[in-house]
Design an enzyme around this catalytic site. Structure first.
Site, PDB file in Angstrom:
ATOM      1  N   PRO A  80       0.846  -1.229   0.037  1.00  0.00           N
ATOM      2  CA  PRO A  80       0.066   0.063   0.067  1.00  0.00           C
ATOM      3  C   PRO A  80       0.896   1.344   0.080  1.00  0.00           C
ATOM      4  CG  PRO A  80       0.221  -0.923   2.216  1.00  0.00           C
ATOM      5  CD  PRO A  80       0.833  -1.887   1.284  1.00  0.00           C
ATOM      6  N   GLN A 118      -6.402  -0.299   3.755  1.00  0.00           N
ATOM      7  CA  GLN A 118      -5.706  -0.193   4.596  1.00  0.00           C
ATOM      8  C   GLN A 118      -5.920   1.208   5.463  1.00  0.00           C
ATOM      9  OE1 GLN A 118      -1.329   1.640   4.458  1.00  0.00           O
ATOM     10  NE2 GLN A 118      -0.907  -0.686   5.092  1.00  0.00           N
ATOM     11  N   CYS A 158       3.759   4.061   7.992  1.00  0.00           N
ATOM     12  CA  CYS A 158       4.217   5.147   7.389  1.00  0.00           C
ATOM     13  C   CYS A 158       5.281   6.285   8.232  1.00  0.00           C
ATOM     14  CB  CYS A 158       3.063   5.791   6.945  1.00  0.00           C
ATOM     15  SG  CYS A 158       3.336   7.335   6.170  1.00  0.00           S
ATOM     16  N   HIS A 160       8.381  -4.078   7.048  1.00  0.00           N
ATOM     17  CA  HIS A 160       9.389  -3.262   6.333  1.00  0.00           C
ATOM     18  C   HIS A 160      10.637  -3.485   7.219  1.00  0.00           C
ATOM     19  CE1 HIS A 160      10.662  -0.307   3.425  1.00  0.00           C
ATOM     20  NE2 HIS A 160      11.604  -0.089   4.363  1.00  0.00           N
ATOM     21  N   GLY A 208       7.039  -2.879  -3.345  1.00  0.00           N
ATOM     22  CA  GLY A 208       6.404  -1.434  -3.367  1.00  0.00           C
ATOM     23  C   GLY A 208       7.013  -0.638  -4.362  1.00  0.00           C
ATOM     24  N   ARG A 209       8.175   0.013  -4.103  1.00  0.00           N
ATOM     25  CA  ARG A 209       8.864   0.869  -4.937  1.00  0.00           C
ATOM     26  C   ARG A 209       8.961   0.247  -6.403  1.00  0.00           C
ATOM     27  NH1 ARG A 209      13.453   3.297  -1.523  1.00  0.00           N
ATOM     28  NH2 ARG A 209      13.163   1.254  -0.695  1.00  0.00           N
TER      29      ARG A 209
END
Length: 345
Positions: free
Chosen positions: A18, A72, A102, A171, A228-229
């Site tokens: 997300p 989320q 985050c 992460h 993700g990225r």
């Protein structure tokens, strides 16, 4: 097979992370086409949901072709998170995820996202409030800890599992690291290998190639990986990882025709979901990656980012197809940019 409560996923599933201002329905559509097994929405503010903020409510949009799909949410107040969970229930996703990872200052420094990592008791209370408020399986995405001196992910995993979460994505950085340095997967492996842990553990951070995905799968033993990225502008990363894990060799790179076709689909989905202005404007950041590796592409890219209608963009993309027919695309390494630097939050 990996199971999140009753949700069945293939062996070693690949999850789309997300990402705020990235993981919207248009982007998710092209990732799903290319092999993402489980996807999540952009994170949604619990306060925004309960106050019926238009931007927050729009992020609840999910589509059947995306399933399994998770919504989320984030926040730092138990009552607000519980109320938001009830709102999410109505939209009928497959699961509900809580963001405790985050690192953006406007989120973390207000006691939400990775900010909750400074108070594990609060994290447990917040999670418990969500678990009790929803019929959906609840999962969590988080980081190793707030900083180098508070890497408490092993305690976090046990305590959150004990109150009922069904999976945990980790992460491999602290909040203090943001996206600097190298992600540390050794603590992720410790969580996975903890005999008390029986829920799926997904690793996240720095996966930028099929080779690294297989290496980390074998070295750390996680149940799957969250990407993700590396997927931004390159949704083919999912199918390439799957092919490499299964066959041990890289598949053929996406052709120019595939790249243009995906760019067009992404464009149409963006136009349909965001409207004629935002839908066109927000696609501009994707063209560079979709057309990366073509010699002299800058001229076309500069034109693409000035156009204001779908037909105009498609006309230039068709020109690209014609002009570069038969030209070999240079395969360059995926660059993991810090997308949060450009995040609207």
């Amino acid at each position: 097979m990996v199971k999140i409560d009753t949700i069945e996923l293939p062996d070693f599933p690949l999850l789309l992370a997300p990402m705020e201002d990235v993981s919207d329905p248009p982007f998710r559509a092209v990732c799903k086409d290319n092999g993402a097994d489980l996807m999540y929405t952009e994170f949604i503010s619990s306060e925004g949901l309960i106050r019926h903020a238009i931007k927050s409510e729009q992020k609840l949009d999910i589509f059947d072709y995306e399933r399994p799909i998770g919504i989320q949410i984030f926040g730092g107040d138990e009552d607000s998170l519980a109320m938001a969970a009830k709102i999410v229930d109505v939209t009928n996703p497959d699961l509900l995820d809580i963001n405790f990872g985050c690192p953006v200052k406007k989120v973390a420094c207000k006691g939400a996202g990775a900010g909750v990592l400074k108070d594990i008791d609060l994290m447990v209370r917040l999670t418990d409030a969500v678990v009790k408020a929803t019929r959906l399986p609840v999962t969590v995405k988080t980081r190793l800890g707030w900083d180098e001196d508070s890497k408490n992910i092993e305690e976090v995993a046990e305590r959150l599992q004990d109150i009922g979460i069904k999976a945990l994505a980790i992460h491999g950085r602290t909040r203090a690291q943001m996206y600097k340095g190298q992600a540390d997967w050794t603590l992720i492996a410790k969580v996975k290998n903890n005999p008390r842990i029986h829920i799926p553990i997904f690793g996240n951070g720095d996966i930028d190639s099929p080779q690294k995905a297989l290496e980390y799968k074998n070295r750390y033993g996680v149940d799957g990986i969250m990407i993700g990225r590396a997927a931004i502008g390159y949704p083919w990363i999912f199918r390439e990882i799957k092919h490499y894990i299964q066959h041990g060799v890289m598949p053929a790179a996406p052709t120019l025709e595939e790249r243009v076709a995906v760019a067009k689909k992404h464009l149409h989905k963006s136009f349909e979901w965001k409207g004629p202005i935002a839908g066109i404007n927000e696609m501009r950041r994707h063209y560079a990656n979709y057309l990366k590796g073509l010699p002299g592409i800058k001229e076309y890219r500069n034109r693409l980012v000035t156009l204001k209608t779908v037909p105009e963009v498609e006309e230039v993309l068709n020109e690209v197809l014609t002009h570069y027919q038969g030209v070999e695309i240079e395969q360059t390494p995926i660059v993991l940019e810090n997308y949060h630097e450009h995040c609207a939050i």
